[in-house]
Design an enzyme around this catalytic site. Structure first.
Site, PDB file in Angstrom:
ATOM      1  N   SER A  74       1.011  -1.345   0.220  1.00 43.09           N
ATOM      2  CA  SER A  74      -0.275   0.041  -0.105  1.00 43.09           C
ATOM      3  C   SER A  74       0.957   1.276  -0.084  1.00 43.09           C
ATOM      4  CB  SER A  74      -1.170   0.039   0.727  1.00 43.09           C
ATOM      5  OG  SER A  74      -0.407  -0.102   2.424  1.00 43.09           O
TER       6      SER A  74
ATOM      7  N   ARG B  49      12.898  -8.305   4.746  1.00 44.19           N
ATOM      8  CA  ARG B  49      14.336  -8.690   5.209  1.00 44.19           C
ATOM      9  C   ARG B  49      15.533  -8.482   5.827  1.00 44.19           C
ATOM     10  NH1 ARG B  49      15.341 -14.198   4.793  1.00 44.19           N
ATOM     11  NH2 ARG B  49      17.226 -13.728   4.546  1.00 44.19           N
ATOM     12  N   ILE B  50      16.154  -8.580   7.064  1.00 45.55           N
ATOM     13  CA  ILE B  50      17.395  -7.633   7.711  1.00 45.55           C
ATOM     14  C   ILE B  50      18.094  -7.405   6.285  1.00 45.55           C
ATOM     15  CG2 ILE B  50      18.719  -7.521   9.330  1.00 45.55           C
ATOM     16  CD1 ILE B  50      16.947  -8.479  11.001  1.00 45.55           C
ATOM     17  N   LEU B  51      19.123  -5.976   5.913  1.00 43.74           N
ATOM     18  CA  LEU B  51      19.592  -6.799   5.475  1.00 43.74           C
ATOM     19  C   LEU B  51      21.404  -6.637   5.925  1.00 43.74           C
ATOM     20  CD1 LEU B  51      17.375  -3.529   2.515  1.00 43.74           C
ATOM     21  CD2 LEU B  51      18.374  -6.108   2.295  1.00 43.74           C
TER      22      LEU B  51
ATOM     23  N   ASN C 206      13.353   4.124   4.370  1.00 46.55           N
ATOM     24  CA  ASN C 206      12.770   3.183   5.309  1.00 46.55           C
ATOM     25  C   ASN C 206      11.223   3.806   6.158  1.00 46.55           C
ATOM     26  OD1 ASN C 206      12.127   0.374   5.974  1.00 46.55           O
ATOM     27  ND2 ASN C 206      12.922   0.712   8.135  1.00 46.55           N
TER      28      ASN C 206
ATOM     29  N   HIS D 132       8.698   3.352   9.008  1.00 50.93           N
ATOM     30  CA  HIS D 132       8.520   2.274  10.925  1.00 50.93           C
ATOM     31  C   HIS D 132       7.850   2.771  11.167  1.00 50.93           C
ATOM     32  CE1 HIS D 132       9.906  -0.711  13.141  1.00 50.93           C
ATOM     33  NE2 HIS D 132       9.735   0.307  14.229  1.00 50.93           N
TER      34      HIS D 132
ATOM     35  N   SER E 244       7.811   6.511  11.938  1.00 48.93           N
ATOM     36  CA  SER E 244       9.274   7.895  11.556  1.00 48.93           C
ATOM     37  C   SER E 244       9.598   6.952  10.387  1.00 48.93           C
ATOM     38  CB  SER E 244      10.625   6.947  12.250  1.00 48.93           C
ATOM     39  OG  SER E 244       9.805   6.787  13.590  1.00 48.93           O
TER      40      SER E 244
ATOM     41  N   THR F 172      20.903   2.758   7.923  1.00 46.13           N
ATOM     42  CA  THR F 172      22.486   2.796   8.060  1.00 46.13           C
ATOM     43  C   THR F 172      22.476   0.482   8.930  1.00 46.13           C
ATOM     44  OG1 THR F 172      21.926   3.265  10.330  1.00 46.13           O
ATOM     45  CG2 THR F 172      22.384   5.021   9.023  1.00 46.13           C
TER      46      THR F 172
ATOM     47  N   LEU G 267      19.478  -1.843  12.807  1.00 46.10           N
ATOM     48  CA  LEU G 267      18.321  -1.778  12.211  1.00 46.10           C
ATOM     49  C   LEU G 267      17.309  -0.573  13.599  1.00 46.10           C
ATOM     50  CD1 LEU G 267      16.334  -3.853  11.693  1.00 46.10           C
ATOM     51  CD2 LEU G 267      15.807  -5.038  14.033  1.00 46.10           C
ATOM     52  N   ASP G 268      16.379   0.018  12.286  1.00 42.23           N
ATOM     53  CA  ASP G 268      15.908   0.606  12.383  1.00 42.23           C
ATOM     54  C   ASP G 268      15.972   2.006  13.667  1.00 42.23           C
ATOM     55  OD1 ASP G 268      13.596  -0.090  11.296  1.00 42.23           O
ATOM     56  OD2 ASP G 268      12.815  -1.561  13.311  1.00 42.23           O
TER      57      ASP G 268
HETATM   58  C1  GRF Z   1       3.848  -0.991   6.876  1.00 45.21           C
HETATM   59  O1  GRF Z   1       3.611  -1.283   8.071  1.00 45.21           O
HETATM   60  C2  GRF Z   1       5.425  -0.471   7.065  1.00 45.21           C
HETATM   61  O2  GRF Z   1       5.271   0.344   8.470  1.00 45.21           O
HETATM   62  C3  GRF Z   1       6.094  -1.631   7.406  1.00 45.21           C
HETATM   63  O3  GRF Z   1       5.201  -2.226   6.339  1.00 45.21           O
HETATM   64  C4  GRF Z   1       4.425  -1.965   6.161  1.00 45.21           C
HETATM   65  C5  GRF Z   1       4.300  -2.292   4.813  1.00 45.21           C
HETATM   66  O4  GRF Z   1       2.446  -1.871   4.578  1.00 45.21           O
HETATM   67  N1  GRF Z   1       7.368  -1.533   7.262  1.00 45.21           N
HETATM   68  P1  GRF Z   1       2.196  -2.328   2.832  1.00 45.21           P
HETATM   69  O5  GRF Z   1       2.902  -3.079   2.333  1.00 45.21           O
HETATM   70  O6  GRF Z   1       2.930  -1.336   2.304  1.00 45.21           O
HETATM   71  O7  GRF Z   1       0.818  -2.094   3.052  1.00 45.21           O
END
Ligand code: GRF
Length: 218
Positions: free
Chosen positions: A14, A92-94, A108, A110, A137, A142, A145-146
Site C-alpha cells: 500500500s 528482510r534484514i539487509l 525506510n 517504520h 518514522s 544504516t 536496525l531501525d
Molecule cells: C508498513 O506498516 C510499514 O510501516 C512497515 O511495513 C508495512 C508495509 O505495509 N515497514 P504495505 O505493504 O506498504 O501496505
C-alpha cells in the site's frame, strides 16, 4: 532530472501504491524503475504490474546465505542505475555490506516513534507500554536496525479504546502521505544525508526529524 527509484517489498504494497499515485500526480519527481519482492505472492507486484513498472522476484529461500541473497538484490538494483532505494514493507534484514553500499540513498518507514519500539509488533508494544502516543518514522537506513537518521515523524495519539489493530490502521493511513513527502524532498534534492545528519533545504533537521502531530478524532 527525474530520480530513478527501486522499491523493495514483501507484501501488500500500500505504501508502494501511495508512491505510485504521488508520482502520477507529479508530486514526486521520479520514476520507479524496479519493484523487487522476496515473496512471489506479494500483492504489491500486482500493483506494480498495473502501473507498468518492471518487477523482479528474488526469493531469499533460493539463496544459501543472506550475503548471496543481498548480492543478487544489489546486482538487480545496480543494473537499473538507481538513485534511491525505498524499503516499503520489505521484511528482510539487509547485510551491513548491502546497507553501506547505499549509504544516504536508502529510506525506510517504520511504524513507531523511533527510537522507541524498533523491530516488530510495534503497535502492541506501544499499547502494552501504556504509551500515550505512537506513530511512524521515515528514516535513512544504516546498518543498525531501525537506527538510521529520521527525517519525519507523524505522532498519533493513543486513545483508551485503541487496541493493536485500531492503532495499526490509524498509523498506516498516515504512512501513505508521510512516506511520499520525504521521498519527494529527496527527489527534489532538498533532503541530504551527510555523516548521519540530515539537511532539509540546507538546514540541519532536529534529532528524530520534523514532527507532524495528529489530533485525536475519537
Ligand atoms: C508498513 O506498516 C510499514 O510501516 C512497515 O511495513 C508495512 C508495509 O505495509 N515497514 P504495505 O505493504 O506498504 O501496505
Amino acid at each position: 532530472m527525474k530520480k530513478r527509484i527501486a522499491v523493495l517489498i514483501s507484501g501488500s504494497g500500500s505504501n508502494l501504491q501511495a508512491i505510485i499515485d504521488h508520482i502520477d500526480a507529479d508530486k514526486i519527481n521520479a520514476e520507479i524503475v524496479l519493484v523487487l519482492s522476496n515473496k512471489a505472492d506479494a500483492y504489491g507486484l500486482i500493483r506494480a504490474e498495473q502501473a507498468s513498472i518492471p518487477t523482479q522476484v528474488l526469493q531469499h529461500t533460493d539463496y544459501q546465505s543472506r550475503h548471496d541473497f543481498d548480492q543478487a538484490v544489489l546486482k538487480c538494483i545496480e543494473e537499473q542505475q538507481v538513485d534511491l532505494i525505498v524499503l516499503a514493507g520489505f521484511m528482510r534484514i539487509l547485510t551491513e555490506q548491502f546497507v553501506s553500499h547505499f549509504t544516504g540513498r536508502m529510506l525506510n518507514i517504520h511504524p513507531s516513534l523511533l527510537p522507541k519500539h524498533k523491530g516488530l509488533n510495534t503497535h502492541q508494544r506501544a499499547i502494552d507500554d501504556k504509551d500515550s502516543e505512537h506513530g511512524l518514522s521515515v528514516h535513512f537506513v544504516t546498518p543498525e536496525l531501525d537506527g538510521g537518521p529520521v527525517a519525519l515523524q507523524v505522532i498519533v495519539p493513543i486513545s483508551e479504546t485503541d487496541d493493536a489493530s485500531s492503532l495499526q490502521k490509524k498509523v498506516h493511513s498516515h504512512e501513505h502521505s508521510a512516506y511520499p513527502k520525504v521521498i519527494a524532498w529527496f527527489c527534489a534534492d532538498r533532503l541530504l544525508c551527510r555523516d548521519n545528519n540530515l539537511l532539509l533545504d540546507g538546514e540541519l533537521l532536529p534529532q528524530y526529524g520534523l514532527k507532524e502531530i495528529i489530533q485525536n478524532n475519537d
